[in-house]
Design a protein around this motif. Sequence first.
Motif, PDB file in Angstrom:
ATOM      1  N   GLY A  79     -60.445  40.651  -1.989  1.00 21.79           N
ATOM      2  CA  GLY A  79     -59.942  41.196  -0.668  1.00 21.79           C
ATOM      3  C   GLY A  79     -58.834  40.266  -1.144  1.00 21.79           C
ATOM      4  N   GLU A  80     -58.434  39.163  -1.866  1.00 26.57           N
ATOM      5  CA  GLU A  80     -57.805  37.568  -1.432  1.00 26.57           C
ATOM      6  C   GLU A  80     -56.237  38.344  -1.955  1.00 26.57           C
ATOM      7  N   HIS A  81     -55.419  37.515  -1.525  1.00 24.53           N
ATOM      8  CA  HIS A  81     -54.099  38.245  -2.165  1.00 24.53           C
ATOM      9  C   HIS A  81     -53.780  36.787  -2.669  1.00 24.53           C
ATOM     10  N   MET A  82     -52.069  37.008  -3.834  1.00 26.76           N
ATOM     11  CA  MET A  82     -51.264  35.943  -4.289  1.00 26.76           C
ATOM     12  C   MET A  82     -50.134  36.535  -4.238  1.00 26.76           C
ATOM     13  N   THR A  83     -48.594  36.185  -3.997  1.00 24.63           N
ATOM     14  CA  THR A  83     -47.418  36.734  -3.947  1.00 24.63           C
ATOM     15  C   THR A  83     -46.611  35.720  -5.789  1.00 24.63           C
ATOM     16  N   ILE A  84     -45.643  36.723  -6.160  1.00 23.61           N
ATOM     17  CA  ILE A  84     -45.060  35.795  -6.916  1.00 23.61           C
ATOM     18  C   ILE A  84     -43.259  36.665  -7.153  1.00 23.61           C
ATOM     19  N   MET A 143     -54.374  45.746  -7.027  1.00 23.59           N
ATOM     20  CA  MET A 143     -52.943  46.290  -5.597  1.00 23.59           C
ATOM     21  C   MET A 143     -51.799  45.849  -6.671  1.00 23.59           C
ATOM     22  N   VAL A 144     -50.887  46.372  -6.497  1.00 18.88           N
ATOM     23  CA  VAL A 144     -49.165  45.334  -7.023  1.00 18.88           C
ATOM     24  C   VAL A 144     -48.266  46.064  -5.867  1.00 18.88           C
ATOM     25  N   VAL A 161     -46.866  40.969  -4.846  1.00 14.85           N
ATOM     26  CA  VAL A 161     -47.477  40.808  -4.335  1.00 14.85           C
ATOM     27  C   VAL A 161     -48.700  41.535  -4.782  1.00 14.85           C
ATOM     28  N   VAL A 162     -50.020  41.172  -5.340  1.00  9.42           N
ATOM     29  CA  VAL A 162     -51.141  40.878  -6.211  1.00  9.42           C
ATOM     30  C   VAL A 162     -52.922  41.091  -5.041  1.00  9.42           C
TER      31      VAL A 162
END
Length: 71
Positions: A9-14, A33-34, A19-20
Amino acid sequence: MLSLSLPQGEHMTIAESVVVQADRISGERCKLMVQAPREVPILRGEVLERQGGQPPGCVVRTDPWRKPELR
């Protein structure tokens, strides 16, 4: 290469536009999910190599039959 561990459920941004998110983790697999602009190409390594491309030099190959080492 940056290595991150994301809980489900956590995400990261590039940059500002990609957003991944770790959607589901099951055994040895993680569903990601990207979200990215259409002009940003996203291609699985398997597909890239099938088309004759080479993996980036930073990609670490792992042996799926090797048991993880405990540290």
